[in-house]
Design a protein around this motif. Structure first.
Motif, PDB file in Angstrom:
ATOM      1  N   THR A  24      95.925  83.773  65.350  1.00 46.88           N
ATOM      2  CA  THR A  24      94.937  82.697  65.357  1.00 46.88           C
ATOM      3  C   THR A  24      93.557  83.324  65.251  1.00 46.88           C
ATOM      4  OG1 THR A  24      96.356  81.328  66.746  1.00 46.88           O
ATOM      5  CG2 THR A  24      94.035  80.733  66.654  1.00 46.88           C
ATOM      6  N   ILE A  25      92.728  82.765  64.403  1.00 47.13           N
ATOM      7  CA  ILE A  25      91.370  83.279  64.237  1.00 47.13           C
ATOM      8  C   ILE A  25      90.369  82.163  64.504  1.00 47.13           C
ATOM      9  CG2 ILE A  25      92.045  85.032  62.550  1.00 47.13           C
ATOM     10  CD1 ILE A  25      90.867  83.141  60.387  1.00 47.13           C
ATOM     11  N   CYS A  26      89.174  82.537  64.816  1.00 50.86           N
ATOM     12  CA  CYS A  26      88.075  81.585  64.973  1.00 50.86           C
ATOM     13  C   CYS A  26      87.086  81.846  63.849  1.00 50.86           C
ATOM     14  CB  CYS A  26      87.392  81.752  66.315  1.00 50.86           C
ATOM     15  SG  CYS A  26      88.434  81.286  67.670  1.00 50.86           S
ATOM     16  N   ARG A  27      86.654  80.783  63.231  1.00 50.49           N
ATOM     17  CA  ARG A  27      85.715  80.908  62.114  1.00 50.49           C
ATOM     18  C   ARG A  27      84.376  80.338  62.546  1.00 50.49           C
ATOM     19  NH1 ARG A  27      86.362  77.072  57.239  1.00 50.49           N
ATOM     20  NH2 ARG A  27      84.220  77.106  56.546  1.00 50.49           N
ATOM     21  N   ILE A  28      83.348  81.125  62.401  1.00 47.13           N
ATOM     22  CA  ILE A  28      82.006  80.702  62.786  1.00 47.13           C
ATOM     23  C   ILE A  28      81.160  80.605  61.525  1.00 47.13           C
ATOM     24  CG2 ILE A  28      79.964  81.270  64.134  1.00 47.13           C
ATOM     25  CD1 ILE A  28      81.888  82.932  65.937  1.00 47.13           C
ATOM     26  N   VAL A  29      80.651  79.419  61.269  1.00 40.93           N
ATOM     27  CA  VAL A  29      79.786  79.184  60.121  1.00 40.93           C
ATOM     28  C   VAL A  29      78.413  78.812  60.664  1.00 40.93           C
ATOM     29  CG1 VAL A  29      79.402  77.779  58.065  1.00 40.93           C
ATOM     30  CG2 VAL A  29      81.726  78.367  58.760  1.00 40.93           C
ATOM     31  N   VAL A  30      77.395  79.464  60.171  1.00 40.53           N
ATOM     32  CA  VAL A  30      76.043  79.180  60.647  1.00 40.53           C
ATOM     33  C   VAL A  30      75.169  78.685  59.500  1.00 40.53           C
ATOM     34  CG1 VAL A  30      76.190  80.864  62.512  1.00 40.53           C
ATOM     35  CG2 VAL A  30      75.260  81.559  60.324  1.00 40.53           C
ATOM     36  N   ARG A  31      74.157  77.951  59.860  1.00 36.00           N
ATOM     37  CA  ARG A  31      73.203  77.448  58.866  1.00 36.00           C
ATOM     38  C   ARG A  31      72.129  78.492  58.593  1.00 36.00           C
ATOM     39  NH1 ARG A  31      72.207  71.271  60.972  1.00 36.00           N
ATOM     40  NH2 ARG A  31      74.398  70.714  60.943  1.00 36.00           N
ATOM     41  N   GLU A  32      71.414  78.287  57.535  1.00 37.28           N
ATOM     42  CA  GLU A  32      70.309  79.195  57.211  1.00 37.28           C
ATOM     43  C   GLU A  32      69.252  79.198  58.303  1.00 37.28           C
ATOM     44  OE1 GLU A  32      68.583  78.875  53.327  1.00 37.28           O
ATOM     45  OE2 GLU A  32      70.534  78.445  52.429  1.00 37.28           O
ATOM     46  N   SER A  33      69.158  78.101  59.029  1.00 36.43           N
ATOM     47  CA  SER A  33      68.150  77.984  60.092  1.00 36.43           C
ATOM     48  C   SER A  33      68.592  78.640  61.402  1.00 36.43           C
ATOM     49  CB  SER A  33      67.830  76.507  60.337  1.00 36.43           C
ATOM     50  OG  SER A  33      68.998  75.813  60.754  1.00 36.43           O
ATOM     51  N   PHE A  34      69.733  79.318  61.393  1.00 38.83           N
ATOM     52  CA  PHE A  34      70.257  79.994  62.586  1.00 38.83           C
ATOM     53  C   PHE A  34      69.342  81.183  62.904  1.00 38.83           C
ATOM     54  CE2 PHE A  34      73.462  82.559  64.906  1.00 38.83           C
ATOM     55  CZ  PHE A  34      73.998  81.585  65.733  1.00 38.83           C
ATOM     56  N   THR A  35      68.622  81.087  63.994  1.00 42.10           N
ATOM     57  CA  THR A  35      67.617  82.096  64.332  1.00 42.10           C
ATOM     58  C   THR A  35      68.182  83.163  65.260  1.00 42.10           C
ATOM     59  OG1 THR A  35      66.855  80.892  66.274  1.00 42.10           O
ATOM     60  CG2 THR A  35      65.799  80.344  64.161  1.00 42.10           C
TER      61      THR A  35
END
Length: 64
Positions: A24-35
């Motif tokens: 099992t994996i966790c996928r983290i997607v961030v926005r361009e505004s992720f500071t």
């Protein structure tokens, strides 16, 4: 990862393809505004969740 939802983070868990479905994996997607500040808050929340899970499953040796 349900514990991260309490701190407003959504980190879905996925199982892999049939030949690796035990993983099992966790996928983290961030926005361009992720500071950098947001990343620091996220890291701290993950750290706290890991500590909580270690205590829950009696793996206190994993905690500082």
């Amino acid at each position: 990862m349900k514990r991260l939802v309490f701190t407003s983070w959504i980190v879905p868990a996925y199982t892999l393809a049939a030949n690796a479905n035990a993983i099992t994996i966790c996928r983290i997607v961030v926005r361009e505004s992720f500071t950098r500040n947001t990343a620091s808050m996220f890291r701290e929340n993950i750290r706290l969740v890991l500590i909580s899970l270690a205590h829950h499953y009696e793996h206190n040796d994993l905690v500082d």
